[in-house]
Enzyme design. Structure first.
Site, mmCIF file in Angstrom:
data_model
loop_
_atom_site.group_PDB
_atom_site.id
_atom_site.type_symbol
_atom_site.label_atom_id
_atom_site.label_comp_id
_atom_site.label_asym_id
_atom_site.label_seq_id
_atom_site.Cartn_x
_atom_site.Cartn_y
_atom_site.Cartn_z
ATOM 1 N N GLU A 1 0.696 -1.265 -0.072
ATOM 2 C CA GLU A 1 -0.113 0.017 0.035
ATOM 3 C C GLU A 1 0.684 1.141 0.055
ATOM 4 O O GLU A 1 0.357 2.406 -0.651
ATOM 5 C CB GLU A 1 -0.795 -0.015 1.097
ATOM 6 C CG GLU A 1 -1.984 -0.890 1.248
ATOM 7 C CD GLU A 1 -2.964 -0.693 -0.194
ATOM 8 O OE1 GLU A 1 -3.032 0.556 -0.638
ATOM 9 O OE2 GLU A 1 -3.425 -1.694 -0.773
ATOM 10 N N TYR B 1 -7.480 6.190 3.856
ATOM 11 C CA TYR B 1 -7.254 5.263 2.690
ATOM 12 C C TYR B 1 -6.596 4.047 3.108
ATOM 13 O O TYR B 1 -7.181 3.024 3.154
ATOM 14 C CB TYR B 1 -7.032 5.812 1.345
ATOM 15 C CG TYR B 1 -6.598 4.770 0.527
ATOM 16 C CD1 TYR B 1 -7.513 3.780 -0.257
ATOM 17 C CD2 TYR B 1 -5.177 4.346 0.328
ATOM 18 C CE1 TYR B 1 -7.131 2.926 -0.947
ATOM 19 C CE2 TYR B 1 -4.829 3.238 -0.610
ATOM 20 C CZ TYR B 1 -5.751 2.489 -1.068
ATOM 21 O OH TYR B 1 -5.652 1.502 -1.904
ATOM 22 N N ASP C 1 -9.636 6.173 -2.601
ATOM 23 C CA ASP C 1 -8.671 6.602 -3.288
ATOM 24 C C ASP C 1 -9.051 7.144 -4.869
ATOM 25 O O ASP C 1 -10.412 7.295 -5.222
ATOM 26 C CB ASP C 1 -7.393 5.592 -3.530
ATOM 27 C CG ASP C 1 -7.935 4.557 -4.513
ATOM 28 O OD1 ASP C 1 -9.129 4.120 -4.954
ATOM 29 O OD2 ASP C 1 -7.013 3.794 -4.674
#
Ligand code: SF4
Length: 405
Positions: free
Chosen positions: A72, A155, A173
């Site tokens: 991520e 997020y 996102d």
């Protein structure tokens, strides 16, 4: 008929973006059976067509928390295809959160080198230290706890919590915002706070059913990356076309609406490649700002209008390279010769790199100001892509032994 989520209009009789968007959220734009059918269509498509990725669990499974955290961090503002080789390299070098926490920052930046946005690497490094020091090496398992890690926003916290721990928490996102704006025909700018709040509410509805939240969140991202693309969305092959307001109105290409973004600022980075025998001078950038902590050849940063910025500037080779280098490093230079120039664009800057080289004629390198390296040995220093390009230009000019005016 009045479009839901539309700009304010006399016909609709609503008072502004905020009321237009939030009132629909309060009413919920779809009945619950429609949400259920949507989630099933989305999840089934994901199960059939998802791309297997090193960090991605099989549908219905949970991801390995550390791998999800690393992926991520890398995927922020970067596409999957770009991330894949970097992820493999990073995980080979730092296989566990403990090994990352124990590493030197320079090693972390070096392995990250080429992926850009180096702040992410420093945040990830600090997050690993925090996980080890404050959580005994175990990743926090909820979005509320994860959000306290450096570099982890709402997020990323939602992505890790849902994918690695199965928490029923949403993500939003750019990909997901685009999909939702099209699905619900949202005409208001997705950069407006009120619209963002509405999109988060819709994202919550996406994961509200009984299906695994991690699968649904990843399915939304996958849909945005492979079907609902920014340009040329592939609506005929979209698994949720029957739910999509934009596709049914033939308006997919027009959405989402974005507020005007500021153009990148034009600046000039003047590089003086300083040579002493076979070795060249390198300096470390400061700890904050662009490319913080990365290494570079001596670079003077100025605005677009600095002397010598334009090709026709009166004295492009005398922009004070000698005094800049003498002042910062303590060494005296011979005449500077032009090597070349190129443009490098980042999110916020359009940088004109103007590269010169010069031999050392005297003086002594000030302690701590820099290091001497051969160009080959400079491979070990973490550097931005732009400064790698500088080194390549200097290497080429040193090989041919001439300057390019
Ligand atoms: Fe996006 Fe088209 Fe699918 Fe709608 S139908 S979600 S616009 S790809």
């Amino acid at each position: 008929m009045c479009q839901r989520f539309s700009r304010p209009s006399r016909r609709c009789g609503v008072g502004g973006y905020t009321s237009a968007v939030s009132s629909v959220i309060e009413q919920s734009p779809w009945p619950s059976h429609r949400w259920t059918a949507f989630r099933r269509a989305l999840r089934d498509w994901y199960v059939r067509e998802h791309r297997p990725l090193a960090w991605r669990p099989a549908p219905g499974q949970r991801g390995e928390p550390y791998a999800v955290l690393v992926s991520e961090a890398m995927l922020q503002q970067t596409q999957v295809a770009t991330v894949e080789p970097y992820f493999d390299r990073f995980m080979k070098r730092f296989a566990t959160v403990e090994s990352l926490a124990a590493a030197d920052e320079a090693d972390v930046l070096h392995v990250w080198q080429g992926l850009g946005y180096y702040r992410r690497a420093r945040h990830l490094h600090r997050a690993a230290k925090m996980i080890v020091d404050e959580h005994g090496g175990r990743m926090p398992s909820t979005a509320d706890a994860l959000i306290h890690l450096p570099g982890v926003g709402r997020y990323t916290a939602g992505a890790i919590a849902s994918i690695a721990f199965g928490e029923r928490t949403p993500i939003l996102d750019g990909n997901v915002a685009r999909v939702l704006a099209r699905l619900f025909g949202i005409d208001a700018s997705i950069d407006e706070p009120a619209t963002k709040a509405a999109l988060w509410s819709l994202a919550e509805r996406v994961v509200a059913g009984r299906l695994a939240a991690g699968d649904l969140n990843q399915a939304m991202m996958e849909l945005g990356a492979r079907r609902c693309t920014p340009r040329g969305p592939k609506c005929p092959r979209c698994p949720v076309r029957g739910f999509c307001a934009a596709a049914q109105a033939g308006r997919a290409e027009q959405l989402p609406v974005r507020s005007g973004r500021r153009a990148p600022k034009a600046v000039t980075h003047r590089v003086i490649a300083v040579q002493r025998g076979r070795r060249w001078l390198f300096e470390r950038r400061g700890d904050v700002g662009l490319w913080a902590g990365m290494w570079q050849m001596p670079t003077f940063e100025g605005g677009a209008q600095e002397p010598g910025a334009g090709r026709n500037a009166a004295e492009p080779r005398r922009f004070a390279a000698e005094s800049f280098v003498a002042e910062r490093f303590g060494v005296d230079l011979g005449e500077a010769r032009a090597v070349g120039r190129f443009e490098h664009v980042t999110t916020h800057r359009r940088i004109a790199f103007v590269v010169h080289r010069a031999m050392v004629h005297g003086g002594r390198l000030r302690s701590g100001a820099g290091v001497w390296r051969t160009l080959d040995a400079a491979d070990d220093l973490p550097m931005s892509n732009a400064q790698r390009r500088v080194v390549q230009m200097v290497a080429a000019s040193a090989q041919v032994g001439c300057s390019i005016a």
